[in-house]
Design a protein around this motif. Structure first.
Motif, PDB file in Angstrom:
ATOM      1  N   UNK A 180     108.182  53.004-137.766  1.00 16.49           N
ATOM      2  CA  UNK A 180     109.655  53.028-137.287  1.00 16.49           C
ATOM      3  C   UNK A 180     109.378  53.787-136.109  1.00 16.49           C
ATOM      4  N   UNK A 181     108.748  54.960-135.935  1.00 17.45           N
ATOM      5  CA  UNK A 181     108.458  55.705-134.810  1.00 17.45           C
ATOM      6  C   UNK A 181     107.807  54.815-133.678  1.00 17.45           C
ATOM      7  N   UNK A 182     106.675  54.274-133.897  1.00 17.73           N
ATOM      8  CA  UNK A 182     106.076  53.518-133.135  1.00 17.73           C
ATOM      9  C   UNK A 182     107.189  52.141-132.320  1.00 17.73           C
ATOM     10  N   UNK A 183     107.958  51.756-133.117  1.00 16.07           N
ATOM     11  CA  UNK A 183     108.963  50.629-132.725  1.00 16.07           C
ATOM     12  C   UNK A 183     109.955  51.659-131.722  1.00 16.07           C
ATOM     13  N   UNK A 184     110.288  52.810-131.839  1.00 16.18           N
ATOM     14  CA  UNK A 184     111.199  53.675-130.738  1.00 16.18           C
ATOM     15  C   UNK A 184     110.299  53.934-129.644  1.00 16.18           C
ATOM     16  N   UNK A 185     109.057  54.058-129.793  1.00 25.34           N
ATOM     17  CA  UNK A 185     108.074  54.147-128.499  1.00 25.34           C
ATOM     18  C   UNK A 185     108.150  52.814-127.775  1.00 25.34           C
ATOM     19  N   UNK A 186     108.230  51.722-128.477  1.00 28.83           N
ATOM     20  CA  UNK A 186     108.090  50.710-127.617  1.00 28.83           C
ATOM     21  C   UNK A 186     109.522  50.294-126.897  1.00 28.83           C
ATOM     22  N   UNK A 187     110.447  50.296-127.687  1.00 26.00           N
ATOM     23  CA  UNK A 187     111.845  50.473-126.974  1.00 26.00           C
ATOM     24  C   UNK A 187     112.089  51.432-125.745  1.00 26.00           C
ATOM     25  N   UNK A 188     111.509  52.676-125.966  1.00 19.81           N
ATOM     26  CA  UNK A 188     111.483  53.718-124.840  1.00 19.81           C
ATOM     27  C   UNK A 188     110.796  53.307-123.603  1.00 19.81           C
ATOM     28  N   UNK A 189     109.686  52.784-123.828  1.00 17.77           N
ATOM     29  CA  UNK A 189     108.901  52.027-122.567  1.00 17.77           C
ATOM     30  C   UNK A 189     109.915  51.167-121.837  1.00 17.77           C
TER      31      UNK A 189
END
Length: 405
Positions: A180-189
């Protein structure tokens, strides 16, 4: 977008995809068509979002690829891990954005002809922009979550299960905190790229408009630091929600198939469904048996019939009338019948004796309604349209005016 920038960038991406085998030939063709559509738009931000999504997605795919390959199995029977992406996978992630980009480019061209448009994007203005950015935030979050979440030390839990039961890594609908945190990193980029390149209207660019001195959160139309911060946070969270939506859809509508011998999830090649051949009247096993019986009943040469159906060779001198002959060497019979007594066919999902093969796969969760590509496309469409609708409601834009040209 400037052709002098788009052309060499596109050529670099094509070479990278070809040299690293991150896309199939058809996938490269689909990517070129998608990049061309993005480059047609006068704003460079959308082409940049495509580039960032592609580079980020291929990068996280390669992270500990050998480790991820051991966690799942391929439908072909080899080790798992994401292979080259096909044209279907490319379009599943970018088709909605490409359509909205063409629509928005047409919208800008119409405004330019009538002289009613602005050279920048005002707060409370065009909601189509939100839909395009939301698409890439959601698919980037889903890619990062899938490719990095599988490396979590803890076993994933099924998001569609009432008790959030534990499931094998790679299960559709399985989530972890790390993923889930990795997904937030992806959307943050994606959110960061958009806030750097979108042509936001500031107070200076709106000097001839009223109330130019007021920013969006103050009732105006200009973008300030606070408005841009809200934008980054909102897009990041919305993309993360898209990743969770993909997990819900995958857990409900997509079958996760597990190999009963190893307990590992079987991944379909190119995002396609994994074939399961159940025992029963409609199975391949029953079909082949029926064909064999029909051939035996019609043919006078029994051995030839068996050879045609089973694929086993009958040696010269042992055909026709020799079949069933008491003088036939029984030892050679046993050798021929036992030379393939144990046969495993991974791609068909059967193991065991030839005469009593049993399925080696079973459904862990979900139903066989959609494949992974359809789930991704449905998620991207939902998050794009959802972002447009919520933005239009918040900004007070009639839904009919969102696509008014």
């Amino acid at each position: 977008m400037q052709p002098l920038v788009a052309a060499p960038t596109g050529a670099f991406l094509v070479y990278r995809a070809w040299s690293r085998k991150s896309l199939t030939p058809a996938g490269i063709a689909a990517a070129v068509a998608t990049a061309t559509i993005h480059a047609i738009h006068p704003w460079s931000v959308f082409f940049a979002l495509l580039v960032v999504f592609y580079l980020g997605g291929t990068t996280v795919t390669k992270v500990k690829h050998d480790v991820k390959a051991r966690l799942t199995l391929s439908a072909s029977g080899s080790s798992g891990g994401e292979g080259p992406r096909t044209h279907i996978q490319v379009l599943a992630n970018s088709f909605v954005a490409s359509f909205l980009i063409l629509l928005h480019a047409w919208h800008l061209a119409s405004q330019e002809q009538t002289g009613t448009g602005l050279k920048c994007w005002p707060w409370g203005g065009d909601a189509l922009v939100v839909g395009i950015v939301a698409n890439y935030a959601a698919v980037a979050a889903d890619t990062f979550s899938s490719e990095l979440g599988i490396l979590s030390r803890g076993r994933p839990r099924l998001i569609t299960s009432v008790r959030f039961r534990q499931v094998p890594p790679g299960t559709n609908g399985g989530i972890t905190l790390y993923g889930t945190l990795a997904g937030l990193l992806g959307s943050f980029t994606i959110a960061l790229t958009s806030v750097l390149l979108l042509p936001f209207c500031g107070t200076k660019s709106l000097a001839d408009h009223v109330p130019a001195e007021l920013r969006g959160l103050q009732g105006g139309v200009a973008w300030g630091i606070k408005e841009k911060t809200v934008w980054v946070v909102a897009i990041t969270i919305w993309g993360g929600l898209g990743s969770l939506l993909d997990s819900f859809l995958g857990g409900w509508l997509q079958a996760s198939v597990v190999d009963i011998r190893t307990g590992k999830i079987v991944e379909g090649m190119g995002g396609r469904k994994v074939l399961i051949h159940p025992t029963g009247p409609s199975s391949m096993q029953f079909s082949n048996t029926a064909k064999m019986r029909a051939l035996l009943s019609r043919s006078g040469n029994v051995a030839d019939s068996v050879e045609r159906v089973s694929g086993e060779d009958v040696p010269e001198g042992k055909r026709g009338d020799d079949v069933g002959n008491p003088r036939l060497d029984r030892k050679s019979q046993r050798q021929r019948s036992g030379q393939k007594s144990e046969k495993q066919i991974p791609e068909l999902g059967f193991v065991g004796q030839r005469h009593e093969r049993r399925p080696s796969r079973q459904i862990e969760s979900g139903v066989e309604l959609l494949d992974n590509n359809a789930v991704n496309a449905l998620m991207a469409l939902t998050m794009s349209i959802g972002g447009i609708v919520i933005t239009a409601w918040y900004w007070g834009i009639p839904l009919g005016g969102v696509i008014e040209l």
